[in-house]
Write an enzyme that holds these catalytic residues in place. Sequence first.
Site, PDB file in Angstrom:
ATOM      1  N   HIS A  10      -9.198 -14.056  28.029  1.00 14.36           N
ATOM      2  CA  HIS A  10     -10.513 -13.411  27.975  1.00 14.36           C
ATOM      3  C   HIS A  10     -11.611 -14.460  27.847  1.00 14.36           C
ATOM      4  O   HIS A  10     -12.643 -14.396  28.539  1.00 14.36           O
ATOM      5  CB  HIS A  10     -10.613 -12.466  26.774  1.00 14.36           C
ATOM      6  CG  HIS A  10      -9.708 -11.296  26.818  1.00 14.36           C
ATOM      7  ND1 HIS A  10      -8.922 -10.936  25.745  1.00 14.36           N
ATOM      8  CD2 HIS A  10      -9.466 -10.371  27.790  1.00 14.36           C
ATOM      9  CE1 HIS A  10      -8.237  -9.847  26.048  1.00 14.36           C
ATOM     10  NE2 HIS A  10      -8.540  -9.493  27.292  1.00 14.36           N
ATOM     11  N   LYS A  42      -6.392   5.944  23.005  1.00 15.57           N
ATOM     12  CA  LYS A  42      -5.466   4.868  22.672  1.00 15.57           C
ATOM     13  C   LYS A  42      -5.516   4.599  21.174  1.00 15.57           C
ATOM     14  O   LYS A  42      -6.500   4.892  20.513  1.00 15.57           O
ATOM     15  CB  LYS A  42      -5.834   3.584  23.430  1.00 15.57           C
ATOM     16  CG  LYS A  42      -5.535   3.633  24.900  1.00 15.57           C
ATOM     17  CD  LYS A  42      -5.774   2.277  25.517  1.00 15.57           C
ATOM     18  CE  LYS A  42      -5.400   2.277  26.990  1.00 15.57           C
ATOM     19  NZ  LYS A  42      -5.625   0.963  27.594  1.00 15.57           N
ATOM     20  N   ARG A  78      -5.173 -11.299  36.543  1.00 14.73           N
ATOM     21  CA  ARG A  78      -4.162 -12.287  36.160  1.00 14.73           C
ATOM     22  C   ARG A  78      -3.092 -12.417  37.227  1.00 14.73           C
ATOM     23  O   ARG A  78      -2.572 -13.489  37.460  1.00 14.73           O
ATOM     24  CB  ARG A  78      -3.491 -11.874  34.849  1.00 14.73           C
ATOM     25  CG  ARG A  78      -4.381 -11.957  33.645  1.00 14.73           C
ATOM     26  CD  ARG A  78      -3.610 -11.495  32.444  1.00 14.73           C
ATOM     27  NE  ARG A  78      -3.072 -10.165  32.712  1.00 14.73           N
ATOM     28  CZ  ARG A  78      -3.193  -9.119  31.938  1.00 14.73           C
ATOM     29  NH1 ARG A  78      -3.817  -9.227  30.813  1.00 14.73           N
ATOM     30  NH2 ARG A  78      -2.687  -7.954  32.269  1.00 14.73           N
ATOM     31  N   SER A 104      -3.185  -9.238  25.965  1.00 17.32           N
ATOM     32  CA  SER A 104      -3.286  -8.764  24.585  1.00 17.32           C
ATOM     33  C   SER A 104      -2.017  -8.036  24.166  1.00 17.32           C
ATOM     34  O   SER A 104      -1.556  -8.173  23.031  1.00 17.32           O
ATOM     35  CB  SER A 104      -4.489  -7.836  24.424  1.00 17.32           C
ATOM     36  OG  SER A 104      -5.682  -8.547  24.598  1.00 17.32           O
TER      37      SER A 104
END
Length: 170
Positions: A20, A44, A95, A133
């Site tokens: 990040h 979430k 990514r 993460s």
Amino acid sequence: MSGARRAIYPGSFDPVTFGHMDIIRRAAASFDDVVVAVLRNTNKAPLFSAEERREMLEEAIAEAGLGNVRVSGFEGLLVDFARNVEAKVVLRGLRAVSDFEYELQMALLNRRLAPEVETIFLVPGEDVSFISSRLVREIARLGGDVSSLVPACASARLARRLGAPSGGNE
């Protein structure tokens, strides 16, 4: 802020990682003003509260000396938040190829909802492109040292929350 180029980098940042931070540094070098937007998603169950995630990001950004970057929370539609902060660009990190399909779909939906807001994909450096993460949380839950994956503030919070080694970065 007339004439300035403002971009938003949204995400959950649970916790902030060096991946990040790589994207944030690249954004800060390319835009006049960058808003790191921490998503508060009631669907979430994050490890850290939205406020804790904001605090971690603010600390990491201050440590990196990025004066044109600020952190804000948001919930609801990203395009509504973009309009509220007068941003014309949404930044998303890619990514791997596996990220692309989801991110493309979101970019196209956002374009449909707000044609004036453009999505730009940024690729993190190869030295941090493998960090997520989710994997950091898993390593920390299993007692692993995540200090090479996250800023010191995140490593320390993970250690306090999960009892993971902080790697001495406090």
